[in-house]
Design a protein around this motif. Sequence first.
Motif, mmCIF file in Angstrom:
data_model
loop_
_atom_site.group_PDB
_atom_site.id
_atom_site.type_symbol
_atom_site.label_atom_id
_atom_site.label_comp_id
_atom_site.label_asym_id
_atom_site.label_seq_id
_atom_site.Cartn_x
_atom_site.Cartn_y
_atom_site.Cartn_z
ATOM 1 N N UNK A 16 -77.711 -29.751 -2.971
ATOM 2 C CA UNK A 16 -78.089 -30.137 -1.623
ATOM 3 C C UNK A 16 -78.762 -29.002 -0.884
ATOM 4 N N UNK A 17 -79.514 -29.364 0.142
ATOM 5 C CA UNK A 17 -80.196 -28.384 0.981
ATOM 6 C C UNK A 17 -79.289 -27.965 2.135
ATOM 7 N N UNK A 18 -79.205 -26.665 2.370
ATOM 8 C CA UNK A 18 -78.465 -26.099 3.502
ATOM 9 C C UNK A 18 -79.487 -25.628 4.533
ATOM 10 N N UNK A 19 -79.563 -26.316 5.657
ATOM 11 C CA UNK A 19 -80.561 -25.968 6.670
ATOM 12 C C UNK A 19 -80.375 -24.557 7.204
ATOM 13 N N UNK A 41 -86.165 -26.818 -8.589
ATOM 14 C CA UNK A 41 -85.079 -27.482 -7.869
ATOM 15 C C UNK A 41 -85.240 -28.994 -7.809
ATOM 16 N N UNK A 42 -84.099 -29.654 -7.757
ATOM 17 C CA UNK A 42 -84.005 -31.079 -7.459
ATOM 18 C C UNK A 42 -83.008 -31.215 -6.316
ATOM 19 N N UNK A 43 -83.451 -31.747 -5.200
ATOM 20 C CA UNK A 43 -82.599 -31.853 -4.012
ATOM 21 C C UNK A 43 -81.894 -33.207 -3.999
ATOM 22 N N UNK A 44 -80.576 -33.157 -3.869
ATOM 23 C CA UNK A 44 -79.760 -34.372 -3.904
ATOM 24 C C UNK A 44 -79.342 -34.856 -2.526
ATOM 25 N N UNK A 45 -79.367 -33.965 -1.546
ATOM 26 C CA UNK A 45 -78.930 -34.323 -0.196
ATOM 27 C C UNK A 45 -79.503 -33.311 0.787
ATOM 28 N N UNK A 46 -79.670 -33.758 2.005
ATOM 29 C CA UNK A 46 -80.057 -32.861 3.088
ATOM 30 C C UNK A 46 -78.854 -32.729 4.019
ATOM 31 N N UNK A 47 -78.380 -31.503 4.192
ATOM 32 C CA UNK A 47 -77.282 -31.296 5.123
ATOM 33 C C UNK A 47 -77.801 -30.666 6.409
ATOM 34 N N UNK A 48 -77.214 -31.063 7.507
ATOM 35 C CA UNK A 48 -77.419 -30.376 8.788
ATOM 36 C C UNK A 48 -76.280 -29.380 8.897
ATOM 37 N N UNK A 49 -76.601 -28.112 8.694
ATOM 38 C CA UNK A 49 -75.566 -27.114 8.441
ATOM 39 C C UNK A 49 -76.002 -25.761 8.975
ATOM 40 N N UNK A 50 -75.012 -25.005 9.443
ATOM 41 C CA UNK A 50 -75.261 -23.614 9.813
ATOM 42 C C UNK A 50 -74.023 -22.801 9.476
ATOM 43 N N UNK A 51 -73.912 -21.602 9.995
ATOM 44 C CA UNK A 51 -72.772 -20.761 9.640
ATOM 45 C C UNK A 51 -71.466 -21.260 10.249
ATOM 46 N N UNK A 52 -71.558 -22.206 11.180
ATOM 47 C CA UNK A 52 -70.363 -22.741 11.843
ATOM 48 C C UNK A 52 -69.811 -23.985 11.153
ATOM 49 N N UNK A 53 -70.626 -24.634 10.313
ATOM 50 C CA UNK A 53 -70.127 -25.815 9.628
ATOM 51 C C UNK A 53 -71.217 -26.824 9.330
ATOM 52 N N UNK A 54 -70.782 -27.977 8.827
ATOM 53 C CA UNK A 54 -71.674 -29.072 8.442
ATOM 54 C C UNK A 54 -71.537 -30.188 9.469
ATOM 55 N N UNK A 55 -72.665 -30.592 10.077
ATOM 56 C CA UNK A 55 -72.606 -31.645 11.095
ATOM 57 C C UNK A 55 -73.106 -32.991 10.582
ATOM 58 N N UNK A 56 -73.869 -33.003 9.487
ATOM 59 C CA UNK A 56 -74.348 -34.272 8.932
ATOM 60 C C UNK A 56 -74.788 -34.076 7.494
ATOM 61 N N UNK A 57 -74.645 -35.142 6.695
ATOM 62 C CA UNK A 57 -75.095 -35.146 5.302
ATOM 63 C C UNK A 57 -75.911 -36.412 5.072
ATOM 64 N N UNK A 58 -77.133 -36.246 4.556
ATOM 65 C CA UNK A 58 -77.999 -37.385 4.247
ATOM 66 C C UNK A 58 -78.354 -37.351 2.769
ATOM 67 N N UNK A 59 -77.736 -38.199 1.942
ATOM 68 C CA UNK A 59 -78.089 -38.216 0.518
ATOM 69 C C UNK A 59 -79.541 -38.644 0.316
ATOM 70 N N UNK A 60 -80.202 -38.033 -0.650
ATOM 71 C CA UNK A 60 -81.546 -38.431 -1.035
ATOM 72 C C UNK A 60 -81.455 -39.755 -1.802
ATOM 73 N N UNK A 61 -82.353 -40.707 -1.578
ATOM 74 C CA UNK A 61 -82.318 -41.953 -2.358
ATOM 75 C C UNK A 61 -82.314 -41.662 -3.855
#
Length: 276
Positions: A16-19, A41-61
Motif C-alpha cells: 500500500x501507499x503511505x501518503x 511496484x504494484x500498489x494495492x491500496x492508498x492510505x491517508x496516513x501520516x506520522x500520527x496515524x491512518x485516517x483512511x484506506x482505499x483498496x485499489x480495484x
Amino acid sequence: MPHSQDTTPIVLTIAGSDSGGGAGIQADIKTISATGSYACSVITAITSQNTLGVSAIHPIPVEHVETQLDAVFSDLNVAAVKVGMLADVEIINMVAKKIRQYRPEYLVVDPVMIATSGDLLLKHRAIDVLKRELLPLADLITPNLPEAAALISCSVPKTEEEMGSMIEPLRALGAQAVLLKGGHLESDTSSNDLLIERDRSELLRAKRIDTPNTHGTGCTLSSAIASYLAQGNRLHKAVYLGKQYIAQAISHADELSIGQGYGPVNHFFSGHVNVR
C-alpha cells in the motif's frame, strides 16, 4: 533468476501507499534503492496516513492490481518479491494467483495487519485467506509479535520464552522460514528476533535503539531482506544484512525531523549505502 555480475537485481514490492512517505511502498522503494537493487511496484491500496496515524484506506480495484502485476512480470526480470499490505480478500487471492503463475525466485511476505500507531490495516476476515493462499508460497514471512499472535490465534508474548512457544505453530503456517520480530517485547535493552527455519531456529540479538522514530521499520526490514536475496545471498545472510541495514536506519532516524508523531527511519543514512 538471482542477481549476477552483469544484471541489475530487480525487486518488486506489492504493498500500500503511505501518503506520509515513511512506510509502505514509499519505504520499500527507498530501502530497495539504498541497498543496491532496482525497485518496481504494484500498489494495492492508498492510505491517508501520516506520522500520527491512518485516517483512511482505499483498496485499489482488484482488476487494476492484476494489470499492474502482469505489466511488471511480463517485462522485468524480477528476482525477488516483497509483499506488504494487502487490503482485502480479493487482492490477497489475486496476488497469490499471480505469484503461482510467475514463480519469482524469492518471496518475502510482511503480513501487515497492524501499523506502528496501532491502526488495523488488514480486515479480520482476510487473515484466513492470507494464511491459506499466500503464506505457504513464501520463502520468508516477517511478522511482528502482534501479527504473529493474530496469525496463530494466541496472546501476544511478553517474554522470549513465550516467543519460543510460537515456533511450531508458526512453522505450521507453511512458509519456508519465519522471522519473528521481537521489538514489541517489554525490554529496555534488547530487540531480539527469532529466525525460524524448517529444522532449526536462532535468536538474533540486537541492541534496542531509543527513538520514537520507528515508522516503517517492518516495511524497511522486509524490503532490505528481499533486496539482499535478489542479489544472490542465502536467506540467513540476507536476514543478517537486512538487520544491519535497519539498525543503522533506526540509529540515524533522529537526524530527520518529520511530522509530529512516530517519524520515519533514515533510509539514506549515508550518501551511498553499502553494508555488504
